[in-house]
Design a protein around this motif. Structure first.
Motif, PDB file in Angstrom:
ATOM      1  N   VAL A 137      43.456  33.067  48.800  1.00  0.00           N
ATOM      2  CA  VAL A 137      43.567  31.897  47.920  1.00  0.00           C
ATOM      3  C   VAL A 137      44.380  30.804  48.602  1.00  0.00           C
ATOM      4  O   VAL A 137      44.000  29.631  48.607  1.00  0.00           O
ATOM      5  CB  VAL A 137      44.202  32.302  46.566  1.00  0.00           C
ATOM      6  N   MET A 138      45.507  31.181  49.203  1.00  0.00           N
ATOM      7  CA  MET A 138      46.354  30.188  49.865  1.00  0.00           C
ATOM      8  C   MET A 138      45.632  29.559  51.061  1.00  0.00           C
ATOM      9  O   MET A 138      45.744  28.352  51.293  1.00  0.00           O
ATOM     10  CB  MET A 138      47.667  30.825  50.302  1.00  0.00           C
ATOM     11  N   GLN A 139      44.885  30.353  51.809  1.00  0.00           N
ATOM     12  CA  GLN A 139      44.139  29.834  52.953  1.00  0.00           C
ATOM     13  C   GLN A 139      43.066  28.854  52.483  1.00  0.00           C
ATOM     14  O   GLN A 139      42.892  27.778  53.065  1.00  0.00           O
ATOM     15  CB  GLN A 139      43.502  30.998  53.711  1.00  0.00           C
ATOM     16  N   THR A 140      42.384  29.192  51.425  1.00  0.00           N
ATOM     17  CA  THR A 140      41.348  28.308  50.887  1.00  0.00           C
ATOM     18  C   THR A 140      41.953  27.018  50.347  1.00  0.00           C
ATOM     19  O   THR A 140      41.420  25.930  50.569  1.00  0.00           O
ATOM     20  CB  THR A 140      40.574  29.028  49.767  1.00  0.00           C
ATOM     21  N   GLN A 141      43.088  27.120  49.651  1.00  0.00           N
ATOM     22  CA  GLN A 141      43.730  25.925  49.119  1.00  0.00           C
ATOM     23  C   GLN A 141      44.228  25.019  50.235  1.00  0.00           C
ATOM     24  O   GLN A 141      44.108  23.802  50.160  1.00  0.00           O
ATOM     25  CB  GLN A 141      44.879  26.324  48.190  1.00  0.00           C
ATOM     26  N   PHE A 167      48.022  46.353  33.669  1.00  0.00           N
ATOM     27  CA  PHE A 167      48.688  45.203  34.278  1.00  0.00           C
ATOM     28  C   PHE A 167      48.929  45.446  35.765  1.00  0.00           C
ATOM     29  O   PHE A 167      48.755  44.547  36.583  1.00  0.00           O
ATOM     30  CB  PHE A 167      50.021  44.932  33.569  1.00  0.00           C
ATOM     31  N   ASP A 168      49.319  46.664  36.135  1.00  0.00           N
ATOM     32  CA  ASP A 168      49.583  46.970  37.545  1.00  0.00           C
ATOM     33  C   ASP A 168      48.332  46.822  38.402  1.00  0.00           C
ATOM     34  O   ASP A 168      48.391  46.306  39.525  1.00  0.00           O
ATOM     35  CB  ASP A 168      50.142  48.392  37.695  1.00  0.00           C
ATOM     36  N   GLU A 169      47.185  47.242  37.889  1.00  0.00           N
ATOM     37  CA  GLU A 169      45.927  47.096  38.640  1.00  0.00           C
ATOM     38  C   GLU A 169      45.583  45.621  38.840  1.00  0.00           C
ATOM     39  O   GLU A 169      45.176  45.207  39.924  1.00  0.00           O
ATOM     40  CB  GLU A 169      44.782  47.792  37.905  1.00  0.00           C
ATOM     41  N   ILE A 170      45.759  44.838  37.796  1.00  0.00           N
ATOM     42  CA  ILE A 170      45.461  43.409  37.876  1.00  0.00           C
ATOM     43  C   ILE A 170      46.418  42.730  38.846  1.00  0.00           C
ATOM     44  O   ILE A 170      46.013  41.922  39.684  1.00  0.00           O
ATOM     45  CB  ILE A 170      45.553  42.761  36.481  1.00  0.00           C
ATOM     46  N   MET A 171      47.715  43.103  38.775  1.00  0.00           N
ATOM     47  CA  MET A 171      48.708  42.499  39.647  1.00  0.00           C
ATOM     48  C   MET A 171      48.423  42.838  41.115  1.00  0.00           C
ATOM     49  O   MET A 171      48.488  41.975  41.985  1.00  0.00           O
ATOM     50  CB  MET A 171      50.111  42.960  39.261  1.00  0.00           C
ATOM     51  N   ARG A 172      48.077  44.104  41.398  1.00  0.00           N
ATOM     52  CA  ARG A 172      47.772  44.493  42.773  1.00  0.00           C
ATOM     53  C   ARG A 172      46.563  43.724  43.316  1.00  0.00           C
ATOM     54  O   ARG A 172      46.555  43.278  44.454  1.00  0.00           O
ATOM     55  CB  ARG A 172      47.520  45.996  42.864  1.00  0.00           C
ATOM     56  N   ALA A 173      45.539  43.559  42.484  1.00  0.00           N
ATOM     57  CA  ALA A 173      44.344  42.809  42.922  1.00  0.00           C
ATOM     58  C   ALA A 173      44.684  41.340  43.164  1.00  0.00           C
ATOM     59  O   ALA A 173      44.217  40.738  44.141  1.00  0.00           O
ATOM     60  CB  ALA A 173      43.237  42.933  41.879  1.00  0.00           C
ATOM     61  N   ASP A 174      45.515  40.758  42.296  1.00  0.00           N
ATOM     62  CA  ASP A 174      45.903  39.356  42.477  1.00  0.00           C
ATOM     63  C   ASP A 174      46.759  39.169  43.727  1.00  0.00           C
ATOM     64  O   ASP A 174      46.602  38.190  44.457  1.00  0.00           O
ATOM     65  CB  ASP A 174      46.660  38.840  41.250  1.00  0.00           C
ATOM     66  N   ILE A 175      47.671  40.114  43.993  1.00  0.00           N
ATOM     67  CA  ILE A 175      48.503  40.028  45.190  1.00  0.00           C
ATOM     68  C   ILE A 175      47.646  40.177  46.440  1.00  0.00           C
ATOM     69  O   ILE A 175      47.844  39.475  47.436  1.00  0.00           O
ATOM     70  CB  ILE A 175      49.625  41.088  45.145  1.00  0.00           C
TER      71      ILE A 175
END
Length: 183
Positions: free
Chosen positions: A123-127, A109-117
């Motif tokens: 993502v915000m710039q694209t949105q 979960f920590d690896e996935i969370m770090r990649a998402d962060i």
């Protein structure tokens, strides 16, 4: 009477076992006295079988066989996903087996969370770029009050100065207008 079964209940259970093709409880290897077990309804329902193609909607066309519908390389459902991480596709396993949508097996979960962060800013710039391409996001403050009675922000400040009897100086009004424009 305690511990005794009704003869009707026993007969009902035996009849139900015979109808569904169950073997007696004394058969340890799944067969009753060496005989092959009958094919059950569940096994029958789960077995693949060839279905005759008789109706036009059952026939595959060249369009159905085209690479557009290939599960290995599906088309994006929207061009907006093109700049998202993983092109907006679910890259992990199916959600039932992997609720975290890991990009590779055995990811914590920590690896996935770090990649998402790490991907959040992109993502915000694209949105934001997508929203700006579709909508005018510039703030509009005109007209003011219900029905558009006040045309400018200065008029609005003066209106509330009079109605609420605030007795604001002109410098205070200018400061309030400047503050409101920045908010």
């Amino acid at each position: 009477m305690k511990g005794r079964r009704s003869p009707v209940l026993g007969a009902s259970i035996a009849a139900a076992m015979l109808m569904i093709g169950a073997t007696p409880s004394h058969a340890q290897d799944g067969t009753a006295r060496g005989a092959a077990a009958p094919r059950g309804a569940v096994v029958e329902a789960q077995s693949p079988r060839q279905v005759r193609v008789t109706r036009p909607e059952q026939r595959l066309t060249d369009h159905d066989r085209s690479p557009d519908f290939s599960p290995e390389k599906p088309a994006l459902s929207s061009p907006a996903f093109r700049n998202q991480p993983g092109d907006g596709r679910m890259l992990g396993f199916d959600f039932a087996r992997d609720p975290l949508n890991a990009k590779k097996p055995m990811q914590t979960f920590d690896e996935i969370m770090r990649a998402d962060i790490a991907a959040t800013a992109k993502v915000m710039q694209t949105q934001r770029a997508l929203l700006e391409s579709r909508y005018d996001l510039a703030p509009r403050f005109l007209p003011y009050l219900h029905g558009g009675r006040l045309l400018t922000l200065e008029d609005t400040v003066e209106f509330f100065n009079l109605v609420l009897r605030l007795n604001l100086e002109s410098s205070e009004k200018a400061d309030l207008v400047a503050f409101t424009r920045q908010v």
